[in-house]
Design an enzyme around this catalytic site. Structure first.
Site, short mmCIF file in Angstrom:
data_model
loop_
_atom_site.label_atom_id
_atom_site.label_comp_id
_atom_site.label_asym_id
_atom_site.label_seq_id
_atom_site.Cartn_x
_atom_site.Cartn_y
_atom_site.Cartn_z
N LYS A 1 -7.49 22.60 10.52
CA LYS A 1 -8.73 22.30 9.80
C LYS A 1 -8.77 22.95 8.42
O LYS A 1 -9.41 22.46 7.50
CB LYS A 1 -9.95 22.76 10.61
N SER B 1 -14.62 33.67 10.21
CA SER B 1 -13.63 33.40 9.18
C SER B 1 -13.92 34.25 7.95
O SER B 1 -15.07 34.36 7.51
CB SER B 1 -13.64 31.92 8.83
N TYR C 1 -9.77 25.59 3.01
CA TYR C 1 -11.05 24.89 3.11
C TYR C 1 -11.47 24.25 1.79
O TYR C 1 -12.61 24.38 1.35
CB TYR C 1 -12.13 25.85 3.65
N TYR D 1 -19.44 25.20 1.18
CA TYR D 1 -19.16 25.29 2.62
C TYR D 1 -18.42 26.56 3.02
O TYR D 1 -18.47 26.98 4.16
CB TYR D 1 -18.33 24.08 3.07
N ASP D 2 -17.67 27.12 2.08
CA ASP D 2 -16.86 28.29 2.45
C ASP D 2 -17.33 29.54 1.70
O ASP D 2 -16.68 30.57 1.75
CB ASP D 2 -15.38 28.00 2.15
N ASP E 1 -24.31 14.53 -10.49
CA ASP E 1 -25.28 15.35 -9.76
C ASP E 1 -25.46 16.71 -10.43
O ASP E 1 -24.48 17.39 -10.77
CB ASP E 1 -24.77 15.55 -8.32
N HIS F 1 -13.02 34.14 18.29
CA HIS F 1 -12.86 34.05 16.83
C HIS F 1 -13.88 35.00 16.24
O HIS F 1 -15.08 34.81 16.42
CB HIS F 1 -13.07 32.61 16.33
N GLU G 1 -4.88 32.00 15.76
CA GLU G 1 -5.12 30.71 15.07
C GLU G 1 -5.42 30.94 13.58
O GLU G 1 -6.49 30.57 13.11
CB GLU G 1 -6.28 29.98 15.73
N PRO G 2 -4.51 31.55 12.85
CA PRO G 2 -4.80 31.78 11.43
C PRO G 2 -4.84 30.49 10.63
O PRO G 2 -3.99 29.62 10.81
CB PRO G 2 -3.62 32.66 10.98
N GLY G 3 -5.84 30.38 9.75
CA GLY G 3 -5.91 29.23 8.84
C GLY G 3 -5.75 29.73 7.42
O GLY G 3 -4.72 29.59 6.77
N ARG G 4 -6.80 30.39 6.96
CA ARG G 4 -6.86 30.96 5.60
C ARG G 4 -5.60 31.75 5.24
O ARG G 4 -5.10 31.66 4.11
CB ARG G 4 -8.06 31.92 5.61
C1 LIG Z 1 -11.39 27.73 16.44
C2 LIG Z 1 -10.92 28.18 15.11
N1 LIG Z 1 -9.72 28.77 15.03
C3 LIG Z 1 -9.22 29.17 13.84
C4 LIG Z 1 -9.92 28.99 12.67
C5 LIG Z 1 -9.30 29.45 11.39
O1 LIG Z 1 -9.94 30.57 10.92
P1 LIG Z 1 -9.42 31.37 9.65
O2 LIG Z 1 -9.26 30.39 8.54
O3 LIG Z 1 -10.48 32.36 9.41
O4 LIG Z 1 -8.13 32.00 10.02
C6 LIG Z 1 -11.21 28.41 12.71
C7 LIG Z 1 -12.00 28.26 11.50
O5 LIG Z 1 -13.08 27.77 11.47
C8 LIG Z 1 -11.71 27.98 13.97
O6 LIG Z 1 -12.90 27.40 14.07
#
Ligand SMILES: Cc1ncc(COP(=O)(O)O)c(C=O)c1O
Length: 445
Positions: A65, A197, A375, A319-320, A347, A194, A268-271
């Site tokens: 995501k 974030s 994001y 959003y972030d 806008d 979690h 589950e790292p994203g950022r």
């Molecule tokens: C279920 C879940 N896992 C992992 C993430 C990723 O989080 P981050 O970007 O803080 O690592 C999110 C972010 O919304 C999430 O909802």
């Protein structure tokens, strides 16, 4: 050898270079008036290795995501990461790249029934839940699922708190859900959380892991074979940030609570993976001077209009909760003046930087925004007909020679253009070029 038609081009760099230097070169080609990203694959690779070095026991499952750019996902797949998907479309995308279903967790505690059925049909068995109604739904649509109960444990402060929406209470709710799942004949294999974030507290991971330990014991007593601990996300990603302290907390908590057990630990790292790998370039295409008063002093305020705004990449402001600072690509000289930066839509909400002091910028000036990979892209829209910025990917030649051997980044996906012709020898030895580029085509279907 079939070369799939170009979907993204990875530019292989030689020598010293920076994202700014790449942007400059692209801009100097001329004819550009649309925003674009420079994505550095090397940043992703370096972060993956850093993670493995600091937390060897924790397998990263990248949260798609955060940025679903196929190149980013493919690079992480090539490195051996797993994936956290939140929907049918995300699972479809990741499995479509050839990633095995065992490397995916469907980590959305509230799922549509059709998405659960899809997950079942492609063999993604691992999924989270945090309520009784979700258990009932899973029982109906995928009774063989391997379930992970998501608990709530919030960091003292986080940019995007998630506990307000997901995660059952680890003391009052989770034990009951574990028993209920057993009564339903469902298999709970683990616990996840979690912390929020952009978490601003590392100690929270120790608290959360302790809760998980207690639930492993209760789960086993209820008849579940518990073997998965999922640490979620929350790790920092911007340039200069570090996961070292968080890693120390996590390693110590794992040693204290899960040493000597056959427990698989994932996160589950994203950022962490996406943020710093992407640098955004935007251009000033219009400006307006308006009278203003700052600190009781009358002065002229300049409104700069850029080709990307809050409906595009800068949705992250809304959003972030990000804050961004434009840096002119070419040094701006002169007295700093009262200024603001706006996106291209009609806008009035489309304001990126409401107030900043900066020397006057000419029309056509390019601005650089670092750390724009998290994001931003997946949320951006083409509202008012302004396109979402394209991504120009770059990688070091040394790194590329390794990456192209790593599935799904097979050699079939790359075409190296012939090297640029060698310039005739100049009478005086010129200063070394900062970098020389070779173009490589990379189709990531
Ligand atoms: C279920 C879940 N896992 C992992 C993430 C990723 O989080 P981050 O970007 O803080 O690592 C999110 C972010 O919304 C999430 O909802």
């Amino acid at each position: 050898m079939k070369v799939i038609e170009d979907e993204q081009r990875v530019r292989v760099m030689e020598g010293q270079w920076t994202p700014e230097a790449v942007i400059k070169e692209i801009v100097e080609e001329g004819g550009h008036d649309e925003p674009f990203y420079v994505m550095d694959l090397g940043e992703v690779v370096a972060r993956y290795h850093h993670w493995k070095e600091l937390m060897p026991r924790v397998e990263p499952f990248y949260a798609v995501k955060c940025n679903d750019d196929k190149l980013l996902v493919s690079t992480l797949a090539a490195l051996g990461a797993g994936f956290d998907c939140a929907s049918k479309a995300e699972i479809e995308m990741v499995t479509g790249l050839g990633v095995r279903p065992e490397r995916i967790i469907f980590a959305n505690p509230a799922k549509l029934a059709s998405h659960i059925r899809y997950s079942s049909s492609v063999g993604v068995d691992l999924m989270t839940f945090d309520s009784e109604t979700e258990l009932v739904k899973i029982k109906q649509h995928m009774p063989h699922a391997q379930l992970v109960v998501r608990i709530r444990c919030d960091a003292a402060a986080a940019r995007c708190p998630l506990g307000i929406k997901f995660g059952c209470d680890p003391v009052t709710e989770a034990p009951r859900l574990l028993k209920l799942a057993a009564v339903f004949g469902l298999r709970v294999v683990g616990v996840s959380f979690h912390v929020g974030s952009g978490a601003e507290e590392s100690g929270v991971y120790a608290r959360a892991i302790q809760y998980c330990r207690a639930l492993f014991t209760l789960g086993a007593a209820a008849g579940h074979a518990m073997h998965l601990l999922d640490l979620g996300g929350g790790f920092p990603g911007h340039t200069g940030s570090s996961i070292r302290e968080t890693a120390q907390v996590i390693n110590a908590a794992l040693d204290a609570n899960f040493s000597g057990c056959e427990v698989r630990v994932i996160a589950e790292p994203g950022r962490y993976f996406a943020c710093a790998a992407y640098t955004l370039a935007t251009m000033v295409y219009a400006k307006r001077e308006v009278p203003a008063k700052e600190d009781d002093v009358e002065e002229t305020h300049t409104m700069y209009f850029m080709n990307d705004g809050v409906y595009g990449s800068f949705n992250c402001l809304l959003y972030d909760h990000q804050e961004v600072t434009p840096v002119p690509l070419n040094t701006a000289e002169g007295t700093p003046r009262s200024s603001s930066f706006w996106g291209p839509t009609c806008d009035g909400l489309d304001c990126v930087v409401p107030r900043m002091r900066i020397p006057a910028l000419p029309l056509g000036a390019w601005l650089v925004f670092r750390d724009m990979g998290a994001y931003t892209l997946p949320v951006a829209s083409a509202f008012n007909g302004f396109p979402v910025p394209k991504v120009r990917a770059v990688v070091d030649r040394r790194l590329w020679s390794v990456l192209k051997e790593l599935w799904p980044l097979t050699e079939n996906h790359f075409v190296v253009a012939p090297p640029a012709p060698v310039a005739p020898l100049a009478p005086v030895t010129p200063a070394p070029e900062p970098h020389r580029a070779v173009f490589v085509e990379c189709a990531l279907k």
